[in-house]
Design a protein around this motif. Structure first.
Motif, PDB file in Angstrom:
ATOM      1  N   ALA A  33       0.826  -1.205   0.000  1.00  0.00           N
ATOM      2  CA  ALA A  33       0.000   0.000   0.000  1.00  0.00           C
ATOM      3  C   ALA A  33       0.863   1.258   0.000  1.00  0.00           C
ATOM      4  CB  ALA A  33      -0.924  -0.003   1.220  1.00  0.00           C
ATOM      5  N   LEU A  34       1.925   1.256   0.785  1.00  0.00           N
ATOM      6  CA  LEU A  34       2.804   2.426   0.846  1.00  0.00           C
ATOM      7  C   LEU A  34       3.588   2.608  -0.453  1.00  0.00           C
ATOM      8  CD1 LEU A  34       3.997   1.994   4.529  1.00  0.00           C
ATOM      9  CD2 LEU A  34       2.608   3.874   3.643  1.00  0.00           C
ATOM     10  N   VAL A  35       3.996   1.514  -1.072  1.00  0.00           N
ATOM     11  CA  VAL A  35       4.683   1.602  -2.366  1.00  0.00           C
ATOM     12  C   VAL A  35       3.747   2.201  -3.413  1.00  0.00           C
ATOM     13  CG1 VAL A  35       5.613   0.242  -4.279  1.00  0.00           C
ATOM     14  CG2 VAL A  35       6.340  -0.252  -1.946  1.00  0.00           C
ATOM     15  N   ARG A  36       2.524   1.691  -3.466  1.00  0.00           N
ATOM     16  CA  ARG A  36       1.563   2.191  -4.450  1.00  0.00           C
ATOM     17  C   ARG A  36       1.254   3.672  -4.220  1.00  0.00           C
ATOM     18  NH1 ARG A  36      -3.694  -0.771  -4.263  1.00  0.00           N
ATOM     19  NH2 ARG A  36      -4.137   0.666  -5.967  1.00  0.00           N
ATOM     20  N   ALA A  37       1.138   4.066  -2.949  1.00  0.00           N
ATOM     21  CA  ALA A  37       0.863   5.467  -2.642  1.00  0.00           C
ATOM     22  C   ALA A  37       1.994   6.363  -3.140  1.00  0.00           C
ATOM     23  CB  ALA A  37       0.660   5.642  -1.143  1.00  0.00           C
ATOM     24  N   SER A  38       3.224   5.925  -2.918  1.00  0.00           N
ATOM     25  CA  SER A  38       4.380   6.712  -3.384  1.00  0.00           C
ATOM     26  C   SER A  38       4.413   6.803  -4.902  1.00  0.00           C
ATOM     27  CB  SER A  38       5.684   6.087  -2.870  1.00  0.00           C
ATOM     28  OG  SER A  38       5.772   6.205  -1.468  1.00  0.00           O
ATOM     29  N   GLU A  39       4.088   5.688  -5.568  1.00  0.00           N
ATOM     30  CA  GLU A  39       4.085   5.692  -7.032  1.00  0.00           C
ATOM     31  C   GLU A  39       2.984   6.583  -7.591  1.00  0.00           C
ATOM     32  OE1 GLU A  39       5.829   1.147  -7.695  1.00  0.00           O
ATOM     33  OE2 GLU A  39       3.685   1.540  -7.863  1.00  0.00           O
ATOM     34  N   ASP A  40       1.820   6.576  -6.950  1.00  0.00           N
ATOM     35  CA  ASP A  40       0.679   7.325  -7.469  1.00  0.00           C
ATOM     36  C   ASP A  40       0.733   8.811  -7.122  1.00  0.00           C
ATOM     37  OD1 ASP A  40      -0.278   4.900  -8.385  1.00  0.00           O
ATOM     38  OD2 ASP A  40      -1.752   4.652  -6.770  1.00  0.00           O
ATOM     39  N   LEU A  41       1.190   9.130  -5.909  1.00  0.00           N
ATOM     40  CA  LEU A  41       1.068  10.492  -5.392  1.00  0.00           C
ATOM     41  C   LEU A  41       2.396  11.194  -5.180  1.00  0.00           C
ATOM     42  CD1 LEU A  41      -1.693   9.783  -2.706  1.00  0.00           C
ATOM     43  CD2 LEU A  41      -2.025  10.769  -4.990  1.00  0.00           C
ATOM     44  N   GLY A  42       3.482  10.440  -5.174  1.00  0.00           N
ATOM     45  CA  GLY A  42       4.788  11.016  -4.898  1.00  0.00           C
ATOM     46  C   GLY A  42       5.331  10.525  -3.564  1.00  0.00           C
ATOM     47  N   LEU A  43       6.620  10.707  -3.361  1.00  0.00           N
ATOM     48  CA  LEU A  43       7.269  10.222  -2.147  1.00  0.00           C
ATOM     49  C   LEU A  43       6.547  10.745  -0.905  1.00  0.00           C
ATOM     50  CD1 LEU A  43      11.056  10.625  -3.058  1.00  0.00           C
ATOM     51  CD2 LEU A  43       9.744   8.497  -2.897  1.00  0.00           C
ATOM     52  N   ILE A  44       6.439   9.872   0.081  1.00  0.00           N
ATOM     53  CA  ILE A  44       5.706  10.204   1.298  1.00  0.00           C
ATOM     54  C   ILE A  44       6.591  11.061   2.207  1.00  0.00           C
ATOM     55  CG2 ILE A  44       4.695   9.239   3.403  1.00  0.00           C
ATOM     56  CD1 ILE A  44       3.939   6.770   1.607  1.00  0.00           C
ATOM     57  N   GLU A  45       6.139  12.286   2.445  1.00  0.00           N
ATOM     58  CA  GLU A  45       6.857  13.191   3.344  1.00  0.00           C
ATOM     59  C   GLU A  45       6.390  13.046   4.789  1.00  0.00           C
ATOM     60  OE1 GLU A  45       7.446  17.966   4.225  1.00  0.00           O
ATOM     61  OE2 GLU A  45       6.700  17.319   2.259  1.00  0.00           O
ATOM     62  N   VAL A  46       5.093  12.746   4.966  1.00  0.00           N
ATOM     63  CA  VAL A  46       4.519  12.611   6.305  1.00  0.00           C
ATOM     64  C   VAL A  46       3.794  11.269   6.396  1.00  0.00           C
ATOM     65  CG1 VAL A  46       2.945  13.569   8.027  1.00  0.00           C
ATOM     66  CG2 VAL A  46       4.233  15.105   6.520  1.00  0.00           C
ATOM     67  N   LEU A  47       4.085  10.547   7.462  1.00  0.00           N
ATOM     68  CA  LEU A  47       3.404   9.281   7.751  1.00  0.00           C
ATOM     69  C   LEU A  47       2.675   9.431   9.079  1.00  0.00           C
ATOM     70  CD1 LEU A  47       3.077   6.122   7.143  1.00  0.00           C
ATOM     71  CD2 LEU A  47       4.911   5.867   8.823  1.00  0.00           C
ATOM     72  N   GLN A  48       1.396   9.108   9.079  1.00  0.00           N
ATOM     73  CA  GLN A  48       0.641   9.064  10.337  1.00  0.00           C
ATOM     74  C   GLN A  48       0.212   7.628  10.586  1.00  0.00           C
ATOM     75  OE1 GLN A  48      -2.466  12.024  11.201  1.00  0.00           O
ATOM     76  NE2 GLN A  48      -3.811  10.336  11.799  1.00  0.00           N
ATOM     77  N   TYR A  49       0.552   7.122  11.770  1.00  0.00           N
ATOM     78  CA  TYR A  49       0.165   5.756  12.140  1.00  0.00           C
ATOM     79  C   TYR A  49      -0.874   5.865  13.249  1.00  0.00           C
ATOM     80  CZ  TYR A  49       0.554   0.730  12.862  1.00  0.00           C
ATOM     81  OH  TYR A  49       0.277  -0.619  12.934  1.00  0.00           O
TER      82      TYR A  49
END
Length: 221
Positions: free
Chosen positions: A68-84
């Motif tokens: 899910a995180l890989v797909r998010a980065s591919e679709d939207l760009g590198l993840i700058e903020v992660l909320q868990y």
């Protein structure tokens, strides 16, 4: 465009954070177990002018969470903020004398393996960006164990320790790791407990990059 990934996204705090960061120009990745629900939230955000996408993952499934995180980065760009911030299951909250070893497997997978998996997936991208923030959202049992919520008390303590270690290890790289403790429930009628109020605090943590741990409000005596 910057991207925030919200793990455990729902219509309460998740949407409040999505809107708060979205107003600042962030794209939003919503990650939860139900694709239909996140798709509905994505549609609402889209109508409000916020770029968003939804992904399915159970945080106890490490492969699904990484994907899910890989797909998010591919679709939207590198993840700058992660909320868990996924909500723990009710069965994690057994009284201490009724809790056996097997009862702790789920909480540990949920609150320790999940955060470790997510952090390791996003840190390389944050390093590439030269900046980043990881935000961990926990209840009061993370700092004050409760005898009636043994699973979360044990597992949140482990999550807290891991997040603190990340904070210390990554501070010099421009990556801030913070934890917000919410002693009471969200959206219980008190304005200070609202999702919007907590979202504003999380935004401040990202911008101000201050102490590791902050409290949504003071812990009760």
């Amino acid at each position: 465009m910057s991207t925030i990934a919200i793990i455990g996204a729902g219509k309460g705090l998740g949407m409040a954070v999505a809107r708060r960061f979205g107003r600042e120009g962030f794209s939003v990745a919503l990650i939860a177990r139900n694709q239909q629900r996140v798709d509905a939230l994505v549609e609402i955000l889209g109508d409000e002018g916020i770029t968003a996408a939804g992904y399915t993952a159970d945080v106890r499934d490490q492969d699904a969470l990484r994907t899910a995180l890989v797909r998010a980065s591919e679709d939207l760009g590198l993840i700058e903020v992660l909320q868990y911030s996924p909500l723990p299951a009710k069965e994690f909250m057994r009284p201490v004398l009724e809790t056996v070893a097997d009862d702790l497997v789920g909480p540990v997978e949920f609150s320790i393996y999940g955060p470790v998996t997510a952090a390791h997936q996003v840190i390389p991208g944050m390093r590439a960006l030269g900046r980043g923030t990881m935000l961990f959202v926990n209840g009061g049992s993370a700092v004050r164990p409760g005898a009636r919520v043994t699973g979360t008390s044990v597992a949140f303590a482990g999550e807290s320790a891991y997040a603190q270690l990340l904070h210390d290890a990554l501070a010099d790289e421009g990556i801030h790791v913070g934890q917000v403790i919410i002693p009471f429930g969200i959206d219980d009628g008190d304005p200070s407990h609202s999702g919007e109020s907590v979202a504003e605090r999380l935004w401040s943590m990202h911008v101000e990059r201050g102490d590791f741990r902050v409290y949504a409000e003071a812990m009760p005596d």
